[in-house]
Design a protein around this motif. Sequence first.
Motif, PDB file in Angstrom:
ATOM      1  N   VAL A   1       0.853  -1.181   0.000  1.00  0.00           N
ATOM      2  CA  VAL A   1       0.000   0.000   0.000  1.00  0.00           C
ATOM      3  C   VAL A   1       0.893   1.237   0.000  1.00  0.00           C
ATOM      4  CG1 VAL A   1      -1.856   1.232   1.180  1.00  0.00           C
ATOM      5  CG2 VAL A   1      -1.806  -1.276   1.224  1.00  0.00           C
ATOM      6  N   ASP A   2       1.160   1.734  -1.218  1.00  0.00           N
ATOM      7  CA  ASP A   2       2.036   2.901  -1.349  1.00  0.00           C
ATOM      8  C   ASP A   2       1.396   4.019  -2.163  1.00  0.00           C
ATOM      9  OD1 ASP A   2       2.134   1.795  -3.884  1.00  0.00           O
ATOM     10  OD2 ASP A   2       4.284   1.347  -3.844  1.00  0.00           O
ATOM     11  N   GLY A   3       0.200   3.769  -2.703  1.00  0.00           N
ATOM     12  CA  GLY A   3      -0.470   4.790  -3.497  1.00  0.00           C
ATOM     13  C   GLY A   3       0.128   4.973  -4.880  1.00  0.00           C
ATOM     14  N   ILE A   4       1.093   4.162  -5.242  1.00  0.00           N
ATOM     15  CA  ILE A   4       1.729   4.256  -6.557  1.00  0.00           C
ATOM     16  C   ILE A   4       1.095   3.223  -7.485  1.00  0.00           C
ATOM     17  CG2 ILE A   4       3.891   3.992  -7.849  1.00  0.00           C
ATOM     18  CD1 ILE A   4       5.344   4.817  -5.220  1.00  0.00           C
ATOM     19  N   VAL A   5       0.642   3.693  -8.642  1.00  0.00           N
ATOM     20  CA  VAL A   5       0.071   2.776  -9.630  1.00  0.00           C
ATOM     21  C   VAL A   5       1.192   2.412 -10.598  1.00  0.00           C
ATOM     22  CG1 VAL A   5      -1.759   2.375 -11.314  1.00  0.00           C
ATOM     23  CG2 VAL A   5      -2.172   3.901  -9.372  1.00  0.00           C
ATOM     24  N   GLY A   6       1.870   1.326 -10.239  1.00  0.00           N
ATOM     25  CA  GLY A   6       2.936   0.771 -11.065  1.00  0.00           C
ATOM     26  C   GLY A   6       2.409  -0.483 -11.751  1.00  0.00           C
ATOM     27  N   PRO A   7       3.301  -1.294 -12.323  1.00  0.00           N
ATOM     28  CA  PRO A   7       2.873  -2.459 -13.106  1.00  0.00           C
ATOM     29  C   PRO A   7       1.947  -3.436 -12.377  1.00  0.00           C
ATOM     30  CG  PRO A   7       5.199  -2.025 -13.460  1.00  0.00           C
ATOM     31  CD  PRO A   7       4.747  -1.104 -12.366  1.00  0.00           C
ATOM     32  N   ILE A   8       2.194  -3.724 -11.115  1.00  0.00           N
ATOM     33  CA  ILE A   8       1.353  -4.701 -10.403  1.00  0.00           C
ATOM     34  C   ILE A   8      -0.046  -4.134 -10.169  1.00  0.00           C
ATOM     35  CG2 ILE A   8       1.057  -5.968  -8.230  1.00  0.00           C
ATOM     36  CD1 ILE A   8       4.142  -6.266  -8.192  1.00  0.00           C
TER      37      ILE A   8
END
Length: 151
Positions: free
Chosen positions: A132-139
């Motif tokens: 839960v980091d708020g980053i919309v990356g590949p996963i």
Amino acid sequence: MTTPTQTISPWPSTRKGDTAHPVRTLQWLLRQHGHPLLVDGDFGPITDAAVRAFQSSKGLYVDGIVGPKTWPVVVVTVRQGSTGDAVKGVQEEFQFRNLSSDPNKGLKIDGIFGPKTDGAVRGFQSALELVVDGIVGPITWRALVSGMLAG
């Protein structure tokens, strides 16, 4: 120990003729990459041409199908403070999950990754037991476009 990618649905295959999720998200992402197309949810000839041009420009196999080789390249990592069409793609995903059928409820598709978008992303990541980091990356993108947690 299970890694998050083992619990995430696979990348979908999206192609010419499709009109269902995640076509609109794909169109937002193609726009982010400089392909000026209408976000209408119809994977027609213009979207097909944009996909093929994108695949060619990235050295991918050019088949017009957005699957497990193309999705990871077309997605754009975004986070709080990001703006643009890729953010609209994230917001599109949360509108897709808006079960109220009222587009005025849920996230606005405004291209601004502010506190509401950040909260939605973190809630989604938490529900799937991702980092839960708020980053919309590949996963996180893969979980979104594959339709996880959709009605």
